[in-house]
Motif scaffolding. Structure first.
Motif, short mmCIF file in Angstrom:
data_model
loop_
_atom_site.label_atom_id
_atom_site.label_comp_id
_atom_site.label_asym_id
_atom_site.label_seq_id
_atom_site.Cartn_x
_atom_site.Cartn_y
_atom_site.Cartn_z
N LEU A 27 0.83 -1.20 0.00
CA LEU A 27 0.00 0.00 0.00
C LEU A 27 0.86 1.26 0.00
CD1 LEU A 27 -2.55 -1.30 2.59
CD2 LEU A 27 -2.82 -1.17 0.15
N LEU A 182 -4.08 9.17 -2.64
CA LEU A 182 -3.79 9.39 -1.22
C LEU A 182 -4.00 8.10 -0.43
CD1 LEU A 182 -5.61 12.80 -0.93
CD2 LEU A 182 -3.16 12.43 -1.12
N ALA A 183 -3.73 8.17 0.87
CA ALA A 183 -3.77 6.96 1.71
C ALA A 183 -5.12 6.22 1.69
CB ALA A 183 -3.39 7.34 3.14
N PRO A 184 -6.27 6.92 1.83
CA PRO A 184 -7.53 6.16 1.89
C PRO A 184 -7.79 5.36 0.63
CG PRO A 184 -7.87 8.44 2.53
CD PRO A 184 -6.49 8.36 2.00
N ALA A 186 -5.77 3.75 -1.27
CA ALA A 186 -5.05 2.49 -1.27
C ALA A 186 -5.80 1.44 -0.46
CB ALA A 186 -3.66 2.68 -0.69
N LEU A 187 -6.30 1.86 0.72
CA LEU A 187 -7.00 0.91 1.59
C LEU A 187 -8.33 0.48 0.96
CD1 LEU A 187 -6.25 2.71 4.94
CD2 LEU A 187 -5.48 0.44 4.36
N LEU A 188 -9.07 1.46 0.39
CA LEU A 188 -10.35 1.13 -0.24
C LEU A 188 -10.14 0.17 -1.40
CD1 LEU A 188 -12.12 4.62 -0.29
CD2 LEU A 188 -12.69 2.65 1.11
N MET A 190 -7.69 -1.85 -2.00
CA MET A 190 -7.26 -3.17 -1.53
C MET A 190 -8.47 -3.98 -1.08
SD MET A 190 -4.52 -4.84 -1.28
CE MET A 190 -4.72 -6.59 -0.97
N GLY A 191 -9.41 -3.34 -0.38
CA GLY A 191 -10.62 -4.02 0.07
C GLY A 191 -11.43 -4.54 -1.10
N TYR A 192 -11.63 -3.67 -2.12
CA TYR A 192 -12.44 -4.08 -3.28
C TYR A 192 -11.74 -5.18 -4.07
CZ TYR A 192 -15.80 -0.43 -2.42
OH TYR A 192 -16.76 0.34 -1.83
N LEU B 18 -2.84 4.47 9.37
CA LEU B 18 -3.80 5.00 8.42
C LEU B 18 -3.17 5.94 7.40
CD1 LEU B 18 -6.62 5.58 10.99
CD2 LEU B 18 -6.49 3.79 9.27
N PHE B 21 0.76 3.28 6.35
CA PHE B 21 0.57 1.84 6.10
C PHE B 21 1.64 0.97 6.72
CE2 PHE B 21 -0.65 3.98 2.08
CZ PHE B 21 -1.99 3.95 2.30
N PHE B 166 -17.39 -10.01 0.64
CA PHE B 166 -16.80 -8.88 1.36
C PHE B 166 -16.52 -9.20 2.82
CE2 PHE B 166 -18.13 -6.38 -2.23
CZ PHE B 166 -17.19 -5.38 -2.28
N PRO B 170 -11.85 -8.08 3.41
CA PRO B 170 -12.16 -6.95 2.51
C PRO B 170 -12.91 -5.83 3.20
CG PRO B 170 -12.67 -9.02 1.45
CD PRO B 170 -12.33 -9.36 2.86
N PHE B 173 -10.62 -3.77 5.30
CA PHE B 173 -9.82 -2.80 4.54
C PHE B 173 -10.65 -1.58 4.18
CE2 PHE B 173 -6.43 -5.88 3.74
CZ PHE B 173 -5.35 -5.03 3.80
N ILE B 174 -11.90 -1.80 3.75
CA ILE B 174 -12.74 -0.67 3.35
C ILE B 174 -13.02 0.22 4.57
CG2 ILE B 174 -15.02 -0.05 2.46
CD1 ILE B 174 -14.72 -2.62 0.70
N GLY B 177 -10.09 2.26 5.15
CA GLY B 177 -10.03 3.33 4.16
C GLY B 177 -10.88 4.52 4.59
N ALA B 180 -9.22 6.29 7.34
CA ALA B 180 -8.10 7.09 6.83
C ALA B 180 -8.62 8.40 6.26
CB ALA B 180 -7.32 6.31 5.78
#
Lengths: 212, 197
Positions: A27, A182-184, A186-188, A190-192, B18, B21, B166, B170, B173-174, B177, B180
């Motif tokens: 990330l 930005l940082a968020p 990457a996390l979003l 990765m989740g999807y 956040l 990473f 999900f 997953p 992670f969301i 996000g 963050a």
């Protein structure tokens, strides 16, 4: 020596999407495609070399102190990569920053040393290292590609000759989805992506059951 | 930088989880219930504080006089690994109840990126010994804050219907996000607005 050891890391046991190891660099450095490629190359080198050395030394290293031994071997190769990039690719060295020495604590490398190299032959460990490294690089490049195209509207690769290495994507260049860079983002993302890969493996399992 | 500025920087503005990473693996892995999240957070804070100070001493006391700066990665990881082992033994001897609470998390901390990361960042930023220690404790507290928030959200998430693909990692992670996104409100301008820089 089995070809299977090489190919399993690329999709079926992909270290990032399936085993979920080595999240920090995944990330942290995926803001530009070239950083992902640089990080991937570093990890392939360290993973392959440490796998070979650990497989070769597996009968010499005493069982009780094996983890510190592995860490020292890995850290030495990381230092080599660090010095090499500092000398020959200073821009990538600067972009990767603190994530470069952090390859030492990348769970993928210690994980493969413990789970594979300490039990298998040198040749198999070599293939395993290259395969897992390639799988990691592909995953990183995929994430970086999505984040850079959406977040900045560009694709940054190597500069060759007159070409400055930056490909612009029309429309997105002028109206980028900035949060992806930005940082968020990457996390979003990765989740999807993880949900997408879960869905794929679910479908596959269903098909296999239907075939039976 | 003043100590308050260092504290604000590593807890909020540059929160290790956040924003940078680092330490995502334990953050996702150990945040399933709030009790173990608190244990993990405290163990990490303790280790980051101690290792920041010791790595600083090793760097300026041994590596720099001998011109061996390029060995910092190897040395730091060895210091961290042996220190974690030592802390584990000391806690087991002194306080068995604390050991029971933190014991299982301690071996995991060696491979937590935050510990090596903050030791290296202290050197890059030219902090002095006390500033390094403060940065170490603050980054551990930032981790604790993030993992406690996350574990509470995940305990609630367990009770809500989530699509099968999900479920678990997953959605975690969301959630991270979205957290963050909220943390983006803490910006470098916070420091200048408070006249700390």
């Amino acid at each position: 020596m089995k070809v299977k050891e090489l190919t399993k890391g690329i999709l079926r046991e992909n270290p990032v999407f399936i085993i979920m190891l080595g999240m920090c660099p995944t990330l942290g450095v995926t803001t530009q495609v070239i950083n992902a490629l640089g990080m991937g190359a570093g990890v392939i080198f360290v993973l392959t070399c440490s796998n070979i050395l650990i497989a070769a030394l597996k009968n010499i290293i005493p069982d009780s102190v094996r983890i510190p031994c592995y860490i020292v071997i890995i850290a030495s190769f990381v230092t080599i990569v660090e010095m090499f990039l500092h000398a020959f690719a200073p821009s990538i060295y600067a972009a990767l920053g603190v994530y470069l020495p952090l390859i030492v604590v990348n769970c993928i490398i210690l994980g493969r040393a413990e789970a594979f190299a300490s039990k298998n032959s040198v040749a198999d460990s070599l293939l395993d290292g290259i395969g897992m490294g390639l799988g990691f690089t592909l995953a990183l490049t995929l994430i970086a590609l999505i984040r850079e195209v959406l977040g900045k509207g560009t694709i940054t690769v190597f500069a060759i000759g007159g070409f400055n290495g930056v490909i612009s994507v029309p429309l997105l260049k002028d109206w980028p989805v900035r949060v992806m860079a930005l940082a968020p983002g990457a996390l979003l993302l990765m989740g999807y992506l993880k949900a997408f890969f879960n869905r794929l493996s679910e479908k596959k399992a269903q098909n296999q059951e239907a075939a039976k | 930088m003043t100590y308050i500025a260092i504290f604000l920087t590593y807890v909020f503005i540059n929160n290790f989880i956040l924003v940078q990473f680092m330490g995502i693996c334990p953050f996702i892995g150990v945040s399933k219930n709030s009790e173990s999240a608190i244990g993990m957070g405290l163990a990490v804070t303790f280790v980051t504080g101690v290792t920041s100070a010791i790595c600083w001493l090793v760097y300026y006391g041994i590596l720099q006089p001998l011109h061996l700066e390029y060995l910092e990665t190897v040395t730091f990881i060895l210091v961290i690994a042996s220190l974690v082992q030592l802390v584990e033994m000391v806690i087991r001897k002194i306080s068995p109840s604390l050991y029971k609470a933190l014991g299982i998390f301690l071996p995991l901390i060696t491979t937590n990126c935050i510990v090596l990361g903050i030791a290296l960042i202290n050197i890059t930023n030219n902090y002095n010994l006390l500033e390094s220690f403060a940065a170490g404790v603050a980054s551990g507290l930032g981790f604790t804050l993030a993992i406690i928030l996350m574990s509470n959200i995940r305990e609630k998430l367990d009770l809500t219907p989530v699509r099968k693909s999900f479920r678990g990692v997953p959605i975690a992670f969301i959630t991270a996000g979205l957290m963050a996104l909220a943390f983006m409100a803490f910006d470098k301008s916070l420091l200048s607005n408070l006249h700390l820089v």
